[in-house]
Design a protein around this motif. Structure first.
Motif, PDB file in Angstrom:
ATOM      1  N   GLY A 179       0.796  -1.210   0.000  1.00 32.96           N
ATOM      2  CA  GLY A 179       0.000   0.000   0.000  1.00 32.96           C
ATOM      3  C   GLY A 179       0.831   1.263   0.000  1.00 32.96           C
ATOM      4  N   ASP A 180       0.181   2.371   0.367  1.00 36.85           N
ATOM      5  CA  ASP A 180       0.814   3.683   0.302  1.00 36.85           C
ATOM      6  C   ASP A 180       1.143   4.220   1.683  1.00 36.85           C
ATOM      7  N   ALA A 181       1.440   3.370   2.612  1.00 37.61           N
ATOM      8  CA  ALA A 181       1.751   3.828   3.966  1.00 37.61           C
ATOM      9  C   ALA A 181       2.945   4.768   3.934  1.00 37.61           C
ATOM     10  N   ASP A 182       2.890   5.743   4.830  1.00 37.78           N
ATOM     11  CA  ASP A 182       3.990   6.706   4.925  1.00 37.78           C
ATOM     12  C   ASP A 182       5.126   6.044   5.695  1.00 37.78           C
ATOM     13  N   ARG A 183       6.009   5.393   4.992  1.00 39.88           N
ATOM     14  CA  ARG A 183       7.064   4.595   5.606  1.00 39.88           C
ATOM     15  C   ARG A 183       8.259   4.547   4.665  1.00 39.88           C
ATOM     16  N   GLU A 184       9.356   4.026   5.152  1.00 38.41           N
ATOM     17  CA  GLU A 184      10.537   3.862   4.306  1.00 38.41           C
ATOM     18  C   GLU A 184      10.399   2.600   3.477  1.00 38.41           C
ATOM     19  N   TRP A 185      10.457   2.771   2.168  1.00 40.27           N
ATOM     20  CA  TRP A 185      10.348   1.611   1.293  1.00 40.27           C
ATOM     21  C   TRP A 185      11.638   0.810   1.320  1.00 40.27           C
ATOM     22  N   SER A 186      11.505  -0.500   1.156  1.00 39.03           N
ATOM     23  CA  SER A 186      12.674  -1.379   1.134  1.00 39.03           C
ATOM     24  C   SER A 186      13.399  -1.241  -0.204  1.00 39.03           C
ATOM     25  N   PRO A 187      14.668  -1.663  -0.286  1.00 42.65           N
ATOM     26  CA  PRO A 187      15.377  -1.649  -1.569  1.00 42.65           C
ATOM     27  C   PRO A 187      14.639  -2.430  -2.656  1.00 42.65           C
ATOM     28  N   ALA A 188      14.008  -3.548  -2.285  1.00 38.64           N
ATOM     29  CA  ALA A 188      13.283  -4.346  -3.277  1.00 38.64           C
ATOM     30  C   ALA A 188      12.078  -3.590  -3.820  1.00 38.64           C
ATOM     31  N   GLU A 189      11.380  -2.852  -2.955  1.00 39.07           N
ATOM     32  CA  GLU A 189      10.221  -2.073  -3.401  1.00 39.07           C
ATOM     33  C   GLU A 189      10.662  -0.924  -4.317  1.00 39.07           C
ATOM     34  N   LEU A 190      11.746  -0.262  -3.958  1.00 41.89           N
ATOM     35  CA  LEU A 190      12.249   0.813  -4.813  1.00 41.89           C
ATOM     36  C   LEU A 190      12.708   0.266  -6.162  1.00 41.89           C
ATOM     37  N   ALA A 191      13.375  -0.891  -6.136  1.00 42.35           N
ATOM     38  CA  ALA A 191      13.819  -1.504  -7.389  1.00 42.35           C
ATOM     39  C   ALA A 191      12.626  -1.850  -8.273  1.00 42.35           C
ATOM     40  N   ALA A 192      11.529  -2.331  -7.673  1.00 43.53           N
ATOM     41  CA  ALA A 192      10.332  -2.656  -8.445  1.00 43.53           C
ATOM     42  C   ALA A 192       9.704  -1.401  -9.031  1.00 43.53           C
ATOM     43  N   ALA A 193       9.744  -0.299  -8.273  1.00 47.29           N
ATOM     44  CA  ALA A 193       9.134   0.951  -8.738  1.00 47.29           C
ATOM     45  C   ALA A 193       9.919   1.586  -9.877  1.00 47.29           C
ATOM     46  N   TYR A 194      11.223   1.295  -9.952  1.00 48.26           N
ATOM     47  CA  TYR A 194      12.075   1.930 -10.961  1.00 48.26           C
ATOM     48  C   TYR A 194      12.643   0.931 -11.966  1.00 48.26           C
ATOM     49  N   VAL A 195      12.021  -0.218 -12.096  1.00 47.82           N
ATOM     50  CA  VAL A 195      12.523  -1.241 -13.013  1.00 47.82           C
ATOM     51  C   VAL A 195      12.588  -0.712 -14.443  1.00 47.82           C
ATOM     52  N   TYR A 196      13.606  -1.129 -15.175  1.00 50.25           N
ATOM     53  CA  TYR A 196      13.710  -0.767 -16.594  1.00 50.25           C
ATOM     54  C   TYR A 196      12.642  -1.516 -17.390  1.00 50.25           C
ATOM     55  N   PRO A 197      12.163  -0.946 -18.485  1.00 49.70           N
ATOM     56  CA  PRO A 197      11.153  -1.643 -19.303  1.00 49.70           C
ATOM     57  C   PRO A 197      11.743  -2.863 -19.980  1.00 49.70           C
ATOM     58  N   GLU A 198      10.888  -3.842 -20.221  1.00 48.96           N
ATOM     59  CA  GLU A 198      11.320  -5.039 -20.947  1.00 48.96           C
ATOM     60  C   GLU A 198      11.575  -4.697 -22.406  1.00 48.96           C
ATOM     61  N   HIS A 199      12.531  -5.411 -22.993  1.00 45.50           N
ATOM     62  CA  HIS A 199      12.812  -5.164 -24.402  1.00 45.50           C
ATOM     63  C   HIS A 199      11.751  -5.824 -25.277  1.00 45.50           C
ATOM     64  N   GLY A 200      11.622  -5.312 -26.496  1.00 42.61           N
ATOM     65  CA  GLY A 200      10.613  -5.799 -27.423  1.00 42.61           C
ATOM     66  C   GLY A 200      11.032  -7.077 -28.129  1.00 42.61           C
ATOM     67  N   PRO A 201      10.178  -7.585 -29.036  1.00 45.68           N
ATOM     68  CA  PRO A 201      10.457  -8.848 -29.734  1.00 45.68           C
ATOM     69  C   PRO A 201      11.667  -8.774 -30.652  1.00 45.68           C
ATOM     70  N   GLY A 202      12.057  -7.569 -31.072  1.00 40.11           N
ATOM     71  CA  GLY A 202      13.219  -7.423 -31.954  1.00 40.11           C
ATOM     72  C   GLY A 202      14.544  -7.416 -31.220  1.00 40.11           C
ATOM     73  N   GLY A 203      14.540  -7.607 -29.904  1.00 37.68           N
ATOM     74  CA  GLY A 203      15.767  -7.577 -29.125  1.00 37.68           C
ATOM     75  C   GLY A 203      15.835  -6.337 -28.267  1.00 37.68           C
ATOM     76  N   ARG A 204      16.743  -6.354 -27.310  1.00 37.20           N
ATOM     77  CA  ARG A 204      16.864  -5.231 -26.375  1.00 37.20           C
ATOM     78  C   ARG A 204      17.529  -4.047 -27.040  1.00 37.20           C
ATOM     79  N   GLU A 205      16.918  -2.887 -26.916  1.00 39.51           N
ATOM     80  CA  GLU A 205      17.505  -1.625 -27.350  1.00 39.51           C
ATOM     81  C   GLU A 205      17.945  -0.857 -26.101  1.00 39.51           C
TER      82      GLU A 205
END
Length: 261
Positions: free
Chosen positions: A16-42
């Motif tokens: 949820g949106d509790a006012d708390r310190e997010w864990s490294p895993a939560e921050l990593a999930a929030a800022y994950v890079y987009p997946e590459h498309g079918p033509g390969g990673r750009e």
């Protein structure tokens, strides 16, 4: 930390949106890079910058005075996800850049993604007027890259290579072509790109149309004066449109994430 604008379902951290310190895993999930498309990673180039309410990207030439502990946690998260950090030579000199370090919080994530223990640092420089005795060049965990033009001084290239730096030619003249630099990094298998500026380099990347994403921290401070904006240099003929994808808040700081439309 509170989430003010939803991240996408696949990256939304649990709890949820509790006012708390997010864990490294939560921050990593929030800022994950987009997946590459079918033509390969750009290559995907994101920028991470901080600005005051009145538009200053620095105070007394450095970004640290307008930053915060949470801003630095996000800074570390973005580095923990990146293959390479692209930075201008002037920022290296002013901010006292050091090699990226391995972070235990991201070790398993990086291993699963086929990444090394830490991102490489890629310094953009036309003149190569850098101190190659600094730890950034002599003792990095991952060899530092130096992006420059074909007309760079041969003696400076030789000095850099003697220090263990990998020189990459990414321009026909003295300077670096931003699009060519992005391609060159992609050809080396470095697809998750992060730039931390400075303003001159970010302005060049924006003008060249190669910036995919901006992570901007808005600091609840006013500085006045004549400090640089987050991006300087050449202007674009038509302003480039980006869309807001997430917005977080902590202690008055806003942490926004915008993607190119």
């Amino acid at each position: 930390m509170r989430r003010l604008f939803p991240v996408t379902d696949e990256t939304a951290p649990p709890g949820g949106d509790a006012d708390r310190e997010w864990s490294p895993a939560e921050l990593a999930a929030a800022y994950v890079y987009p997946e590459h498309g079918p033509g390969g990673r750009e290559p995907w180039l994101r920028a991470n910058m901080v600005s005051t309410l009145d538009g200053a990207a620095q105070h007394d030439g450095r970004s640290q005075p307008i930053s915060s502990a949470t801003d630095m946690r996000i800074f570390g998260t973005l580095r923990g996800l990146a293959d390479v950090v692209l930075v201008g030579a002037e920022t290296v000199r002013k901010e006292g850049y050091r090699p990226a370090r391995a972070r235990e919080d991201f070790a398993a994530l990086r291993e699963a993604a086929g990444q090394g223990p830490a991102p490489a640092i890629a310094v953009v420089s036309a003149s190569l007027e850098l101190d190659f005795t600094l730890p950034l060049f002599t003792s990095p965990l991952v060899p530092t890259l130096l992006l420059t033009g074909a007309a760079a001084a041969p003696d400076r290239i030789a000095t850099a290579e003697k220090a263990g730096v990998q020189v990459v030619i990414a321009g026909d003249g003295m300077g670096v072509d931003p699009a060519r630099a992005v391609r060159a990094l992609g050809e080396r298998g470095l697809h998750r790109l992060l730039t931390e500026g400075g303003p001159r380099l970010l302005g060049q990347l924006v003008a060249a149309g190669v910036l995919d994403e901006l992570c901007l921290a808005v600091s609840p401070m006013l500085t006045a004066g004549d400090a640089q904006r987050i991006a300087g240099g050449p202007r674009v003929a038509v302003p480039r449109r980006f869309e807001l994808t997430s917005l977080l808040e902590e202690a008055g700081f806003l942490f926004s994430r915008y993607r190119r439309t």
